[in-house]
Design a protein around this motif. Structure first.
Motif, PDB file in Angstrom:
ATOM      1  N   GLN A   1       0.818  -1.209   0.000  1.00 38.83           N
ATOM      2  CA  GLN A   1       0.000   0.000   0.000  1.00 38.83           C
ATOM      3  C   GLN A   1       0.856   1.264   0.000  1.00 38.83           C
ATOM      4  OE1 GLN A   1      -2.210  -0.913   3.503  1.00 38.83           O
ATOM      5  NE2 GLN A   1      -3.676  -2.243   2.452  1.00 38.83           N
TER       6      GLN A   1
ATOM      7  N   SER B   1      -4.806   5.345  -0.479  1.00 35.42           N
ATOM      8  CA  SER B   1      -3.758   4.371  -0.169  1.00 35.42           C
ATOM      9  C   SER B   1      -3.187   4.612   1.222  1.00 35.42           C
ATOM     10  CB  SER B   1      -2.641   4.443  -1.210  1.00 35.42           C
ATOM     11  OG  SER B   1      -3.121   4.033  -2.479  1.00 35.42           O
TER      12      SER B   1
ATOM     13  N   SER C   1      -4.783  -3.053  -1.485  1.00 34.71           N
ATOM     14  CA  SER C   1      -3.354  -3.128  -1.812  1.00 34.71           C
ATOM     15  C   SER C   1      -3.128  -3.314  -3.303  1.00 34.71           C
ATOM     16  CB  SER C   1      -2.706  -4.291  -1.049  1.00 34.71           C
ATOM     17  OG  SER C   1      -2.856  -4.127   0.352  1.00 34.71           O
TER      18      SER C   1
END
Length: 409
Positions: free
Chosen positions: A216, A234, A288
């Motif tokens: 991430q 993110s 992710s």
């Protein structure tokens, strides 16, 4: 293999937890000694006792009474000071026989004194046995010189009786030492198993969440230049993953600190990873950048904590490997609930021309029992089966079948 009991320190130097047991043992020894001392002066029991030599009896006097007490009262320390007890009782018995004192029931004190020396004496056991044998030989010679009608077979028979009593005590001591050794080995095995379990738990928690956070973070770094408006998502995913990791670590620490009922209560807490939280793993993988398709079939039932945790760890480990070794490859997660088992399958697609998409297949068995190997051991402990290996198309598949039982209320 010779089993030796450790030397016991004096009572005052031992911990408070040992004091009640020592006091209880001292009370028992005192009751035995006092009981024999009182019975020694019961006329009807005077002809029952240990007797050797058959010398003419002398009238009872103060000395004979003192020797009778010396054969009984030292039994008060028979477990704490067995050598001292045997020395005093043995010398009193020898003098009592050599002087031809009246027969007394108190002479049976030589038997528990010998038994206690065999059962409780820790150091200088051979020296004590040799000294006792030598003392008996001297007594036999003295009795013979004083005109005893007994012959060598008589002395030998009585000696064998005394030796048998010692050997019975030695056998009890040996059995206790073996039991203590078995308990020690069992404790070591349990400790090793617990360390392995903790290592697996830490591996499952740390590896998965740290892998997700790295992926991430890399995505956020890329988005800061290419799509700044999406970088915040993110970074939020990194924060959420860190919080999940902290939650699972707190749960693990809670289990380590808890004992007995507390451990059971901790294990059933809401923080325990269960099948109901597999959706969080899927969401985390998707954030992710891993395309994951999640399918759940059958009716979800209450399962034992061990089964729920094992199933959760199977999905967690498989998704971790997918994010580490097959980034961006489509992954399917299937959880099927049955009446007697749970079937879990996590498959990652790959290209037959790209074997690197499934490097996890080459890493199985590494890492000291962690990863897929540790996961296989966890499932096997529940009488289940886990199979992991490459797919024909170059991808990788993890499949586990875990027997289930109703959760205990």
């Amino acid at each position: 293999m010779v089993l030796k009991s450790p030397r016991r320190p004096p009572l005052l130097l031992r911990g408070p937890l040992h004091w009640p047991a020592e006091r209880k043992r001292s009370v028992k020894d005192g009751v035995l000694a006092l009981g024999l001392a009182l019975l020694a002066f019961v006329p009807t029991l005077s002809h029952i006792g240990a007797q050797i030599g058959d010398l003419p009896e002398h009238p009872s006097d103060t000395l004979s009474i003192g020797l009778t007490l010396a054969q009984t009262l030292p039994l008060t320390v028979r477990t704490r000071r067995p050598a001292v007890c045997l020395s005093v009782v043995g010398c009193a018995f020898a003098v009592h026989q050599a002087l031809g004192c009246p027969a007394t029931f108190g002479s049976v004190g030589i038997y528990p004194a010998l038994y206690s020396a065999g059962a409780h004496q820790v150091s200088f056991r051979r020296v004590l046995a040799a000294a006792a044998s030598a003392g008996y030989a001297v007594l036999a010679i003295v009795l013979h010189r004083l005109g005893s009608p007994d012959r060598i077979p008589d002395y030998l028979a009585f000696y064998l009786i005394l030796a048998a009593v010692w050997l019975v005590g030695s056998g009890v001591r040996r059995r206790r030492a073996e039991q203590a050794e078995r308990r020690r080995l069992a404790a070591e095995v349990a400790a090793a198993a617990e360390r392995a379990r903790i290592a697996r738990e830490l591996h499952d928690v740390v590896t998965h969440h740290v892998t997700a956070m790295v992926v991430q973070s890399d995505a956020a770094q890329f988005l800061l230049t290419s799509a700044p408006e999406r970088a915040a998502d993110s970074l939020t995913a990194v924060s959420d993953t860190g919080r999940r990791a902290l939650t699972e670590l707190r749960y693990l620490l809670g289990v380590l600190e808890a004992t007995g009922q507390s451990a059971s209560a901790s294990a059933s807490a809401d923080r325990v990873p269960t099948l109901g939280k597999v959706g969080d793993l899927v969401t985390q993988a998707r954030m992710s950048g891993q395309p994951v398709e999640f399918t759940e079939r059958g009716e979800r039932r209450a399962r034992s904590v061990d089964v729920e945790l094992a199933a959760y760890r199977v999905v967690q480990e498989a998704l971790t490997n997918a994010m580490k070794h097959a980034v961006g490859r489509p992954t399917q997660v299937l959880v099927q609930h049955g009446d007697t088992q749970i079937e879990i399958e996590v498959a990652t697609e790959g290209s037959a021309s790209s074997p690197e998409s499934a490097p996890a297949a080459r890493k199985v068995g590494r890492g000291g029992g962690r990863g897929l190997t540790g996961l296989r051991e966890r499932v096997r402990m529940l009488d289940g089966e886990l199979v992991a290996g490459p797919r024909p198309d170059g991808g990788f598949r993890v499949r586990a079948v875990i027997p289930t039982q109703p959760a205990q209320e």
